[in-house]
Design an enzyme around this catalytic site. Structure first.
Site, PDB file in Angstrom:
ATOM      1  N   GLU A 142       0.902  -1.123  -0.228  1.00 11.30           N
ATOM      2  CA  GLU A 142       0.001  -0.008   0.003  1.00 11.30           C
ATOM      3  C   GLU A 142       0.888   1.198   0.151  1.00 11.30           C
ATOM      4  O   GLU A 142       0.554   2.168   0.771  1.00 11.30           O
ATOM      5  CB  GLU A 142      -1.022  -0.178   1.224  1.00 11.30           C
ATOM      6  CG  GLU A 142      -1.799  -1.415   1.453  1.00 11.30           C
ATOM      7  CD  GLU A 142      -2.827  -1.297   2.361  1.00 11.30           C
ATOM      8  OE1 GLU A 142      -2.676  -0.586   3.552  1.00 11.30           O
ATOM      9  OE2 GLU A 142      -3.787  -2.148   2.384  1.00 11.30           O
ATOM     10  N   GLU A 189      -5.944 -10.872  -1.107  1.00  9.50           N
ATOM     11  CA  GLU A 189      -6.882 -10.906   0.196  1.00  9.50           C
ATOM     12  C   GLU A 189      -8.151 -10.719  -0.403  1.00  9.50           C
ATOM     13  O   GLU A 189      -9.057  -9.911  -0.076  1.00  9.50           O
ATOM     14  CB  GLU A 189      -6.492  -9.160   0.641  1.00  9.50           C
ATOM     15  CG  GLU A 189      -5.070  -9.360   1.125  1.00  9.50           C
ATOM     16  CD  GLU A 189      -4.628  -7.957   1.748  1.00  9.50           C
ATOM     17  OE1 GLU A 189      -5.661  -7.458   2.254  1.00  9.50           O
ATOM     18  OE2 GLU A 189      -3.519  -7.729   1.946  1.00  9.50           O
TER      19      GLU A 189
HETATM   20  C1  GLA Z   1      -4.952  -4.788   4.430  1.00 13.40           C
HETATM   21  C2  GLA Z   1      -3.776  -5.287   4.674  1.00 13.40           C
HETATM   22  C3  GLA Z   1      -4.218  -6.548   5.448  1.00 13.40           C
HETATM   23  C4  GLA Z   1      -5.522  -6.518   6.159  1.00 13.40           C
HETATM   24  C5  GLA Z   1      -6.500  -5.962   5.612  1.00 13.40           C
HETATM   25  C6  GLA Z   1      -7.477  -5.777   6.683  1.00 13.40           C
HETATM   26  O1  GLA Z   1      -5.709  -5.132   3.191  1.00 13.40           O
HETATM   27  O2  GLA Z   1      -2.855  -5.562   3.631  1.00 13.40           O
HETATM   28  O3  GLA Z   1      -2.979  -7.386   6.071  1.00 13.40           O
HETATM   29  O4  GLA Z   1      -4.789  -5.693   7.230  1.00 13.40           O
HETATM   30  O5  GLA Z   1      -6.051  -4.809   5.266  1.00 13.40           O
HETATM   31  O6  GLA Z   1      -7.759  -6.829   7.358  1.00 13.40           O
END
Ligand code: GLA
Length: 332
Positions: free
Chosen positions: A134, A241
């Site tokens: 990020e 994710e």
């Molecule tokens: C981001 C992070 C993850 C997690 C999510 C929310 O996407 O990369 O590690 O913390 O937020 O759970």
């Protein structure tokens, strides 16, 4: 759990890995289920900076070790998550001995020490690392997110981190990971960042598309365009994710104890279309990880509305396959 239910990951054996984010408690209660359906795991929190390196001279690897040991014993792959991020990183990392901002030199030596220790510990056991998470700014015209990493190390902190990770484990695949990755403006920022890292010779092997989506969007066309754009850099793609919230971004209702029929229907259709798309791009996509195992536990139960239940996965709260599961089961 009925034995007639096919294994999700086995049904994708010729396409890509199917992963889940896990934490240590689940390994005891749901270990067998995880091992049946997933052939990749990511520690939801337990490899993050604050978890493994809470104080300068103290590493705490018990929980991360448990996850890696669980996976290695069952020939399940492990994705490492994450080395450099603006969240869940302790304040000491950015401070010098007197509590002022750390110098670039101090930051570089700390980063190297951290990466050597963490990546080195699991060398050969982790097939892919999210090296930087990020780093791109969402809304404004700014490109890079204004983090302490950027302020104290300067723009080359990503190149430095990728080089260090590669040195610590030359066989691990190294990823840049981000969210809102299908938004056309952010997509171009991510594309340009990774292109520039590659131009500078940084060992970036892939882009992680987080995939925190919902039952309304992003559209299949937007996802396709992001996949095509990133794949044009000739890097691997991991969906890192994935979850499909049953609520839209702005939706704040809190009255439900189960998804409505309409939500369930939309979710099934979305899962079907999204996995069909992933299969179409399986020469680029090498791993697809859900940000959880089943609807009994998801971070979305507390985000963006604290205490509001969500049901974002293909297994229900009892670990039974939902209709979404049958819609995505692979046909390898
Ligand atoms: C981001 C992070 C993850 C997690 C999510 C929310 O996407 O990369 O590690 O913390 O937020 O759970």
């Amino acid at each position: 759990m009925s034995t007639e239910i096919p294994s999700l990951s086995a049904s994708y054996a010729n396409s890509f890995k199917i992963g889940a984010a896990v934490h240590t408690r689940m390994l005891k209660t749901e270990g067998e289920f995880i091992a049946k359906h997933y052939n990749s795991v990511t520690a939801e929190n337990q490899m993050k900076f604050e978890e493994v390196h809470p104080r300068e001279h103290e590493y705490t690897f018990e929980a991360a070790d448990e996850i890696v040991d669980f996976a290695v014993a069952r020939a399940i792959g492990v994705r490492g998550h994450t080395l450099v991020w603006h969240n869940q990183t302790p304040a000491w990392v950015f401070e010098d001995a007197s509590g002022g901002p750390a110098s670039r030199e101090l930051m570089l030596s700390r980063l190297k020490q951290h990466i050597d220790t963490v990546v080195g510990r699991y060398k050969g056991q982790i097939y892919a690392w999210d090296v930087v998470n990020e780093a791109i700014e969402d809304k404004t015209d700014l490109i890079m997110r204004d983090t302490k990493w950027l302020q104290l190390l300067g723009e080359d902190y990503l190149v430095q981190a990728f080089n260090m990770a590669h040195e610590a484990d030359p066989d691990a695949l190294l990823f840049y990971n981000d969210y809102n990755e299908t938004d056309p403006v952010k997509r171009e920022k991510i594309y340009n960042l990774v292109r520039s890292l590659l131009d500078q010779g940084a060992p970036v092997h892939g882009i992680g598309m987080q995939g925190h989506w919902n039952i309304h969007g992003p559209s299949i066309e937007e996802i396709r365009q992001a996949i095509e754009r990133y794949a044009s850099l000739d890097v691997q793609l991991h969906v890192t994710e994935l979850d499909l919230s049953v609520f839209g971004h702005e939706e704040r209702r809190t009255d439900l104890t189960e998804p409505t029929a309409k939500m369930a229907e939309l979710q099934q259709k979305r899962y079907e279309d999204i996995f069909a798309l992933f299969r179409e791009y399986q020469s680029h996509i090498t791993s697809v990880t859900f940000w959880g195992v089943a609807d009994n536990y998801t971070w979305l139960d507390n985000f963006p509305v604290r205490g509001r239940k969500n049901w974002p996965f293909v297994f229900d709260t009892q670990l039974h396959p939902k209709d979404s599961f049958w819609r995505i089961i692979g046909r390898d």
